[in-house]
Design an enzyme around this catalytic site. Structure first.
Site, PDB file in Angstrom:
ATOM      1  CB  THR A  26      -1.104  -0.169   1.301  1.00 46.83           C
ATOM      2  OG1 THR A  26      -1.753   1.491   0.667  1.00 46.83           O
ATOM      3  CG2 THR A  26      -0.742   0.819   2.673  1.00 46.83           C
ATOM      4  CB  CYS A  32      -4.443   5.448   5.867  1.00 46.66           C
ATOM      5  SG  CYS A  32      -4.899   6.739   5.548  1.00 46.66           S
ATOM      6  CG  HIS A  49      -4.347   2.539   3.379  1.00 48.61           C
ATOM      7  ND1 HIS A  49      -3.364   2.960   2.482  1.00 48.61           N
ATOM      8  CD2 HIS A  49      -4.497   3.479   3.868  1.00 48.61           C
ATOM      9  CE1 HIS A  49      -3.751   3.693   2.385  1.00 48.61           C
ATOM     10  NE2 HIS A  49      -4.036   4.538   3.239  1.00 48.61           N
TER      11      HIS A  49
END
Lengths: 165, 208
Positions: A26, A32, A49
């Site tokens: 990711t 995040c 994520h």
């Protein structure tokens, strides 16, 4: 012979699982959190994520469970178990949760990174999954990649270079 | 997303005009700072998925400089002024007279100068919007970051994250000379701000 490695991409507010020689990646994690689960025996890994700490604040009609810490972690676990992972062997690693911008007297939104980290830890605790490594906090972005064969989490950032946990 | 399901074309046009007026003023301010004409692309108003938003600046991992201002007041939101590293260095050189060698890292003074440039542009963007809509909108102190576009823009999408997987953004690209991209403005109004903006401009929000 060099094995062909397939890369599984996980977008923002998304999750996925992989096995054997695949890598799960990711990109551009800021506040995040990239949470990973790994079963070393079966060489199975999963990544979420996570964007927000809790689905309580969700106002959307159809809930995207990959987006919230409290819903993404159980979902990722059940996806791994469905692939044949052994629950007692599963360990977690995570990275991200930074505070990208610093403001004097920042409000709650400003602290979303640390809150995402706390919330992921709570979710792991309630599922009794050990968190064996983390690289969280700070004020910079990260791109992470987990190797499904080894569970090694590779972390790349603009300011701090690369590291593996 | 529920909120935007019934957005008719004319509403998008209203938002485009909102972007046009704000960015027009910012472009004028930039042109004065540089003492050079600055062109501006027609603003785009788009409902995009989170992934598509970072694609607009070259992908989630692309290195960018960003001045971020939180907009407070009656129509809150997030305002980003995004520059490529080359554009940032060129702006520093031409506006502040700061020479940057290749591979040189930017220090505190350079960051501060960039943030001030962003502040001036964002301030003129917002004040013209506030005049146009008669809504109070004022920026917080700017914060500057140099990092991956995904990490930076992700921050501006948190309010939308509570509602869905898309956000509506108004974006404008500044150009100078031979299509050299100077910067991109992203205005991401909070979901709650849309009814207020439409009401202020006399556009009915309900019963579309």
């Amino acid at each position: 012979m060099i094995e062909e490695q397939s890369i599984i991409k996980v977008g923002m507010a998304d999750l996925n699982v992989g096995s054997q020689d695949s890598l799960i990646r990711t990109t551009g994690l800021g506040s995040c959190v990239g949470l990973t689960l790994f079963d070393p025996g079966k060489k199975l890994a999963g990544m979420a994520h996570v964007m927000l700490p809790s689905s309580d604040i969700a106002r959307e009609g159809q809930l995207n469970i990959a987006k919230f810490a409290d819903t993404a972690v159980p979902e990722l676990l059940s996806r791994l178990l469905a692939l044949g992972a052994v629950r007692s062997r599963i360990v977690a690693k995570m990275a991200g949760g930074s505070q990208m911008f610093a403001f004097a007297g920042g409000n709650d939104t400003m602290r979303i990174g640390p809150r995402n980290v706390e919330s992921c830890k709570l979710a792991l605790e309630s599922l009794r999954i050990p968190l064996i490594a983390e690289d969280t906090g700070g004020n910079f972005g990260r791109t992470i990649e987990i190797a499904c064969s080894t569970g090694m989490l590779h972390i790349r950032s603009v300011q701090k270079g690369t590291k593996e946990i | 997303m529920e909120l935007f399901k019934n957005f008719k074309d004319f509403k998008m046009d209203v938002l485009k005009e909102v972007g046009n007026i704000g960015a027009g003023n910012a472009a004028t301010a930039l042109s004065q700072l540089l003492n050079k004409p600055i062109d501006m692309a027609v603003p785009k108003v788009q409902l995009l998925s989170f992934e598509e938003i970072t694609d607009k600046v070259g992908g989630a991992e692309e290195l960018v400089y960003a001045v971020f201002l939180r907009v407070e007041g009656e129509a809150p939101g997030n305002l980003f002024f995004i520059l490529t590293p080359d554009a940032a260095i060129s702006l520093l050189n031409r506006i502040a007279g700061i020479e940057i060698l290749p591979d040189q890292e930017l220090g505190e003074m350079e960051f501060s100068a960039l943030s001030e440039i962003g502040n001036i542009l964002a301030g003129s963007y917002l004040s013209s919007l506030a005049d146009f809509t008669s809504l109070s909108m004022y920026p917080t102190v700017p914060a500057l970051a140099m990092d991956m576009a995904g990490a930076i823009l992700g921050y501006g999408l948190l309010q939308f994250g509570q509602m869905g997987d898309d956000a509506l953004l108004i974006d404008t690209t500044f150009l100078e000379g031979q299509n050299e991209i100077e910067g991109q403005f992203f205005l991401i109004p909070d979901p709650e701000s849309f009814p207020k903006i439409f009401k202020a401009l006399g556009v009915p929000f309900d019963n579309d």
